[in-house]
Design a protein around this motif. Structure first.
Motif, PDB file in Angstrom:
ATOM      1  N   UNK A 186     -33.469 -25.004 -35.560  1.00 47.63           N
ATOM      2  CA  UNK A 186     -33.583 -23.960 -36.582  1.00 47.63           C
ATOM      3  C   UNK A 186     -32.227 -23.432 -37.021  1.00 47.63           C
ATOM      4  N   UNK A 187     -31.133 -23.916 -36.389  1.00 53.86           N
ATOM      5  CA  UNK A 187     -29.796 -23.520 -36.797  1.00 53.86           C
ATOM      6  C   UNK A 187     -29.342 -22.191 -36.243  1.00 53.86           C
ATOM      7  N   UNK A 188     -30.062 -21.642 -35.264  1.00 52.70           N
ATOM      8  CA  UNK A 188     -29.712 -20.337 -34.723  1.00 52.70           C
ATOM      9  C   UNK A 188     -28.628 -20.433 -33.661  1.00 52.70           C
ATOM     10  N   UNK A 189     -28.623 -21.504 -32.911  1.00 53.94           N
ATOM     11  CA  UNK A 189     -27.632 -21.721 -31.859  1.00 53.94           C
ATOM     12  C   UNK A 189     -27.089 -23.141 -31.981  1.00 53.94           C
ATOM     13  N   UNK A 190     -25.939 -23.364 -31.382  1.00 55.22           N
ATOM     14  CA  UNK A 190     -25.295 -24.675 -31.419  1.00 55.22           C
ATOM     15  C   UNK A 190     -25.010 -25.134 -29.997  1.00 55.22           C
ATOM     16  N   UNK A 191     -25.064 -26.440 -29.817  1.00 58.00           N
ATOM     17  CA  UNK A 191     -24.820 -27.016 -28.499  1.00 58.00           C
ATOM     18  C   UNK A 191     -23.441 -27.647 -28.474  1.00 58.00           C
ATOM     19  N   UNK A 192     -22.549 -27.207 -27.601  1.00 62.31           N
ATOM     20  CA  UNK A 192     -21.189 -27.765 -27.568  1.00 62.31           C
ATOM     21  C   UNK A 192     -21.198 -29.246 -27.205  1.00 62.31           C
ATOM     22  N   UNK A 193     -20.152 -29.944 -27.643  1.00 60.02           N
ATOM     23  CA  UNK A 193     -20.051 -31.374 -27.360  1.00 60.02           C
ATOM     24  C   UNK A 193     -19.801 -31.644 -25.879  1.00 60.02           C
ATOM     25  N   UNK A 194     -19.243 -30.661 -25.169  1.00 59.24           N
ATOM     26  CA  UNK A 194     -18.947 -30.885 -23.753  1.00 59.24           C
ATOM     27  C   UNK A 194     -20.155 -30.716 -22.857  1.00 59.24           C
ATOM     28  N   UNK A 195     -21.330 -30.435 -23.458  1.00 63.03           N
ATOM     29  CA  UNK A 195     -22.546 -30.328 -22.670  1.00 63.03           C
ATOM     30  C   UNK A 195     -22.780 -28.974 -22.041  1.00 63.03           C
ATOM     31  N   UNK A 197     -23.551 -24.742 -22.006  1.00 62.68           N
ATOM     32  CA  UNK A 197     -24.704 -23.993 -22.516  1.00 62.68           C
ATOM     33  C   UNK A 197     -24.548 -23.695 -24.011  1.00 62.68           C
ATOM     34  N   UNK A 198     -25.657 -23.757 -24.773  1.00 59.35           N
ATOM     35  CA  UNK A 198     -25.606 -23.451 -26.219  1.00 59.35           C
ATOM     36  C   UNK A 198     -25.128 -22.012 -26.457  1.00 59.35           C
ATOM     37  N   UNK A 199     -24.582 -21.775 -27.632  1.00 56.01           N
ATOM     38  CA  UNK A 199     -24.068 -20.450 -27.989  1.00 56.01           C
ATOM     39  C   UNK A 199     -24.629 -20.028 -29.348  1.00 56.01           C
ATOM     40  N   UNK A 200     -24.639 -18.716 -29.576  1.00 59.51           N
ATOM     41  CA  UNK A 200     -25.159 -18.172 -30.840  1.00 59.51           C
ATOM     42  C   UNK A 200     -24.193 -18.471 -31.994  1.00 59.51           C
TER      43      UNK A 200
END
Length: 627
Positions: A186-195, A197-200
């Motif tokens: 839904x585009x609310x959070x993003x998952x970093x490439x390093x694996x 935890x997702x962030x807002x």
């Protein structure tokens, strides 16, 4: 999507039209007969006090005897709510408890996925709304208060706040049992490439929910409170729900407002839209941080045939309007165009409303210019066309722009308007005396007092001739010693004004006219400033009287000769007609040659006037012959 046969009939049978219309009107129970399915109310489509809007529940139709609006329940939903056909069908199907016809399995799966994502964004709306009331949002509340937003506006637009924390939204949504993959999709959070935890995505920002025409929250816009933020405004990323090039902020409410007659106003940003809506301009929308796209333009035209683009009054706003011209030209049609509301420099709609209120903004909207005028401004502003090459380059650019218009009829009208604007722009200055050293001076505009004079408003020569008669009589009143010399001419003077004739009779009787009539004559503007009236030089007065009497008698002679020629035309040979007309015209030309000036310019002007008189005489003869 095609609907199976009988589906719409089943909808109409299950949902009465009176239940649909009844949400928008108040029935006149004295005139209505519910038992027979006969309902009357004031029309919701135009302003009226009487109940001229009729609904027949048995036949399923409505009709207004005032504005002649008519249709069924689906038509009413489309017209009153500005819905598309399928949106109206879906709404009635939900009310009737009928499932929509089966669609392609993959399409159904996609629709279900979109519905799930919309539920996630709705949960985010609720979270952001609650955060606005926390102590962490004190700065956000101060900003909104400084923008003069009342609590009703905050509630209406569901404005919220994203805390300046890395996982505030993520923790809240996952804690409510929402799957993490849906939050990310839904585009609310993003998952970093390093694996990790997702962030807002939205942090430390005021949040503006973005809804589509159906009312679903499809994304968010966020305004940073920190001056060091990398971007002042940030939108949700592209998702299966959100495509910022195909969406408009406040689309749904604006569509309903435009369906009730409000104009569609396209502003630049969220706060402009909110300010416009709060001021009563409810048909306001905004693109989402980018230049208007073709899809957004087509979406606007689905709402209103002539959106008003409210450009910010700066260079960037004007450039955006110029770019939009090139996008719109190939898409224009007789029933879809654009107008441009050009705001004062360095001001946006919110600034206008703060300083001048709704009346000031309303005036600017009423003065919005059509697209063709902004096109002309783009091609000519700040340029000098003092050579054939520069004018040819202008013509080439305009031809290239107009060639983009696909509709041939509309292209022809644009071409005609551009020709008119070009003729006015490149027209040489009016011929006349220019003081030495003033060749480059700005043209002097006529005063209001000048425009309102009798001569300026005269439809023909009659007013000018009457003014000549007044000047003659006034000169003789001021120079009674000249009366014996001009007594014969005064006896022949034919005055159009009875009051002036009385003054002539008094002069011929040897009396000096005085009293109200003489005072009124001498106070006329063209008389009061005339040199022979103001001055005491009898020689100048004598010269002027000879000149004016000669012109008066010559003009009268031409008019009399014309009347006689027309009356006797059937009995005259062509040579006789030509001779008499030539003689009258020559006499009149001789009289028009002023004894006060023999300048070449005046002579040319009189020759043109004589030619015009000759054409007038010939046209009168031609009409007589036709009869």
């Amino acid at each position: 999507m095609s609907l199976p046969p009988g589906f719409l009939d089943e909808l109409r049978n299950r949902v009465s039209i009176s239940s649909i219309v009844g949400r928008k009107v108040i029935w006149d129970m004295r005139k209505s007969n519910q038992a027979k399915g006969d309902f009357w109310a004031p029309c919701p489509f135009h302003q009226e006090k009487t109940a001229s809007f009729h609904v027949d529940d048995r036949k399923g139709f409505y009709y207004c005897f005032g504005c002649h609006a008519k249709g069924d329940a689906l038509t009413f939903l489309r017209e009153s709510e500005n819905m598309s056909f399928m949106e109206a069908v879906e709404l009635m199907a939900r009310e009737a408890g009928l499932p929509m016809p089966e669609r392609d399995p993959r399409a159904a799966e996609k629709a279900d996925r979109l519905s799930e994502l919309a539920e996630v964004t709705e949960a985010a709306v609720r979270f952001f709304r609650m955060q606005l009331n926390t102590s962490a949002a004190a700065g956000a509340r101060d900003y909104l208060k400084g923008r003069a937003l009342a609590q009703s506006a905050l509630d209406r637009f569901e404005i919220g706040f994203a805390p300046d924390a890395r996982q505030a939204l993520w923790s809240a949504l996952t804690g409510a049992g929402i799957a993490g993959d849906k939050i990310i999709e839904a585009g609310l959070c993003a998952k970093p490439d390093d694996g990790s935890a997702p962030y807002d995505r939205m942090r430390g920002r005021i949040i503006y929910p973005i809804r589509d025409g159906r009312g679903r929250c499809i994304g968010f816009g966020g305004r940073a409170l920190s001056a060091t933020a990398r971007a002042k405004y940030l939108n949700s990323p592209e998702t299966p729900l959100f495509d910022k090039g195909r969406a408009l902020y406040n689309l749904g409410p604006a569509r309903s407002a435009c369906g009730k007659g409000q104009p569609l106003i396209v502003a630049e940003g969220y706060m402009d839209v909110i300010a416009l809506v709060e001021a009563g301009f409810e048909g306001a929308v905004a693109p989402l941080g980018t230049a208007i796209t073709e899809d957004q333009l087509r979406l606007m035209w689905r709402v209103a045939p002539e959106p008003i683009i409210a450009l910010d009054g700066d260079t960037a706003g004007l450039r955006a309007g110029f770019r939009l011209i090139d996008l719109a030209l190939p898409l224009l049609g007789p029933e879809q165009s654009l107008r441009f509301c050009l705001l004062p420099e360095k001001m946006d709609p919110d600034d206008i409303l703060r300083q001048g209120g709704p009346a000031a903004m309303g005036k600017l909207i009423e003065e919005a210019v059509p697209l063709v005028q902004l096109l002309w401004r783009r091609e000519t502003e700040g340029q000098v066309f003092d050579s054939p090459e520069r004018r040819a380059a202008l013509d080439k650019r305009l031809r290239m722009a107009l060639s983009k218009i696909a509709d041939p009829g509309l292209r022809g009208h644009y071409t005609d308007e551009i020709k008119r604007l070009r003729a006015e722009f490149l027209r040489p200055p009016a011929r006349g005396f220019t003081p030495r050293g003033a060749r480059n001076a700005a043209p002097v505009k006529p005063l209001t007092a000048t425009r309102s004079t009798r001569l300026a408003s005269a439809p023909d020569d009659a007013i000018a001739e009457a003014m000549r008669e007044e000047l003659i009589v006034a000169t003789l009143i001021c120079h009674p010693a000249l009366l014996p010399e001009f007594e014969g001419d005064l006896e022949r003077l034919t005055c159009r004004d009875p009051a002036l004739s009385q003054l002539c009779a008094a002069l011929l009787a040897g009396d000096r006219p005085d009293g109200a009539q003489a005072d009124a004559l001498l106070s006329l503007p063209h008389v009061a400033i005339a040199p022979p009236v103001r001055g005491a030089d009898p020689d100048l007065a004598r010269l002027c009287l000879r000149d004016e009497f000669a012109k008066h008698f010559a003009r009268g002679g031409v008019e009399a000769e014309l009347r006689e020629v027309v009356e006797d035309l059937d009995d005259l040979a062509d040579e006789s007609v030509t001779y008499r007309l030539a003689r009258a015209t020559a006499a009149r030309n001789e009289s028009e040659r002023s004894r006060l000036s023999d300048s070449t310019d005046l002579g040319e002007d009189r020759a043109a006037l004589s030619n015009e008189l000759q054409r007038l005489i010939e046209s009168e003869i031609w009409v007589k012959r036709k009869k």
